[in-house]
Design a protein around this motif. Structure first.
Motif, mmCIF file in Angstrom:
data_model
loop_
_atom_site.group_PDB
_atom_site.id
_atom_site.type_symbol
_atom_site.label_atom_id
_atom_site.label_comp_id
_atom_site.label_asym_id
_atom_site.label_seq_id
_atom_site.Cartn_x
_atom_site.Cartn_y
_atom_site.Cartn_z
ATOM 1 N N THR A 115 47.875 34.840 38.353
ATOM 2 C CA THR A 115 47.435 36.107 38.235
ATOM 3 C C THR A 115 47.454 36.739 39.800
ATOM 4 O OG1 THR A 115 46.195 35.968 36.501
ATOM 5 C CG2 THR A 115 45.779 37.819 37.735
ATOM 6 N N GLN A 170 45.674 39.123 42.493
ATOM 7 C CA GLN A 170 44.474 40.075 42.603
ATOM 8 C C GLN A 170 44.584 40.707 44.079
ATOM 9 O OE1 GLN A 170 42.031 39.509 39.002
ATOM 10 N NE2 GLN A 170 41.658 40.685 40.894
ATOM 11 N N HIS A 183 45.171 43.997 39.715
ATOM 12 C CA HIS A 183 45.542 42.811 39.158
ATOM 13 C C HIS A 183 46.828 43.064 38.548
ATOM 14 C CE1 HIS A 183 43.352 43.716 35.656
ATOM 15 N NE2 HIS A 183 43.884 43.045 35.133
#
Length: 328
Positions: free
Chosen positions: A210, A212, A255
């Motif tokens: 992910t 961010q 995100h």
């Protein structure tokens, strides 16, 4: 543990690993991907975890799961992944090509029918951090979900937030916050809604970590489009992070998903949690029978998502439009 390269869950339904553009992207990610100096804390560093969470909008904590819990979660995840992917031969996904939401395919929009997700409700390494973030242990579960991406997810998911303000009953049926004076938005509040992602597998530079963008939880501007996004944001990924870790994030922070150019599934099951002072509509996600076997603490935090004892909880996975939203 189950084989993550099983033909039933293998990706690459499209560009292949040896495609020149894929090879070039893989080399670029191997050399540059990941947040430089990423803090990965120990479970006892609660005060520091809250400070980083408040600053960045997310924090990573290792060893939140024991090795046995990690293996139990990983094996359950792979069973669910096979069930979902078996419905999607061309790997279109429901969050973009090769990308899937667990809750988005579950007919209850939640995964609390699975023991692996119910295990996550009572972890002694997680509850103290949530209590410190919220200043109370009276938080509540909105749902249990998460996502996964298959090998061959070669594109980026646009940056986004997971909550917004109320616009209208049709456009935002689960958004409760609205200041008709126009002074305040959810961006001005303390964190109202937290997501705890659990890592059953290592999160690496190549398997779709992910990304961010630190400090964006209070940003009133929209995140950049994929065409506008600077390269540093594309490389602002939460890796490396070992299996058994958690990532606690303010869902308002920007995100997005990234390419999975590995040979393995990357999955991040989650718990979605409202602050004690914040409420939005919810729908049942756990049967009364399963709920009745939980601990007192787990019963308390899931009290708004339990199905009535006189009704049967729907089950199964689908890529068709889900049942109409009927909040409790």
């Amino acid at each position: 543990m189950s084989d993550t390269t099983s033909p039933r869950i293998r990706g690459w339904a499209g560009p292949q690993p040896d495609d020149p553009e894929v090879v070039a992207l893989r080399e670029h990610l191997e050399a540059n991907n990941g947040i430089k100096g990423l803090d990965v804390l120990e479970p006892h560093e609660i005060e520091r975890a809250v400070q980083i969470f408040d600053r960045d909008g997310f924090v990573v904590i290792r060893d939140a799961l024991t090795p046995e819990q990690t293996e139990f979660l990983a094996n359950g995840i792979l069973e669910v992944v096979e069930e979902i992917v078996s419905l999607d031969d061309v790997r279109d996904g429901n969050r973009g090509s090769h990308r899937y939401s667990f809750g988005g395919t579950s007919v209850t929009r939640s995964m609390l029918h699975r023991p692996e997700w119910r295990m996550l409700l009572d972890l002694p390494t997680v509850m103290p951090v949530l209590e410190a973030i919220f200043g109370s242990n009276d938080y509540m579960i909105r749902a249990a979900s998460g996502d996964f991406c298959l090998p061959g997810a070669v594109g980026y998911q646009p940056l986004h937030s997971d909550m917004g303000d109320f616009i209208s009953p049709d456009r935002t049926p689960i958004s409760s916050f609205h200041d008709r004076r126009g002074y305040l938005t959810t961006r001005d509040l303390p964190s109202p809604y937290v997501c705890v992602n659990f890592l059953p597998f290592d999160q690496t530079v190549l398997n779709g970590p992910t990304r961010q963008i630190p400090g964006t939880q209070h940003a009133r501007v929209k995140p950049p489009t994929l065409e506008e996004e600077p390269e540093w944001m594309r490389l602002s990924t939460v890796c490396p992070a070992p299996a058994g870790s958690i990532q606690i994030r303010d869902v308002r922070a920007w995100h997005g998903g990234t390419p999975n150019l590995s040979n393995d599934v990357r999955a991040i099951p989650n718990l979605e949690i409202y602050a004690p002072w914040f409420r939005e509509p919810t729908i049942p996600g756990i049967s009364y029978e399963d709920w009745s076997q939980l601990s007192d603490h787990a019963k308390h935090i899931t009290r708004y998502v339990v199905q009535d004892s006189s009704e049967e909880l729907p089950s199964g996975y689908s890529f068709k439009p889900l049942m109409p939203f009927r909040p409790k």
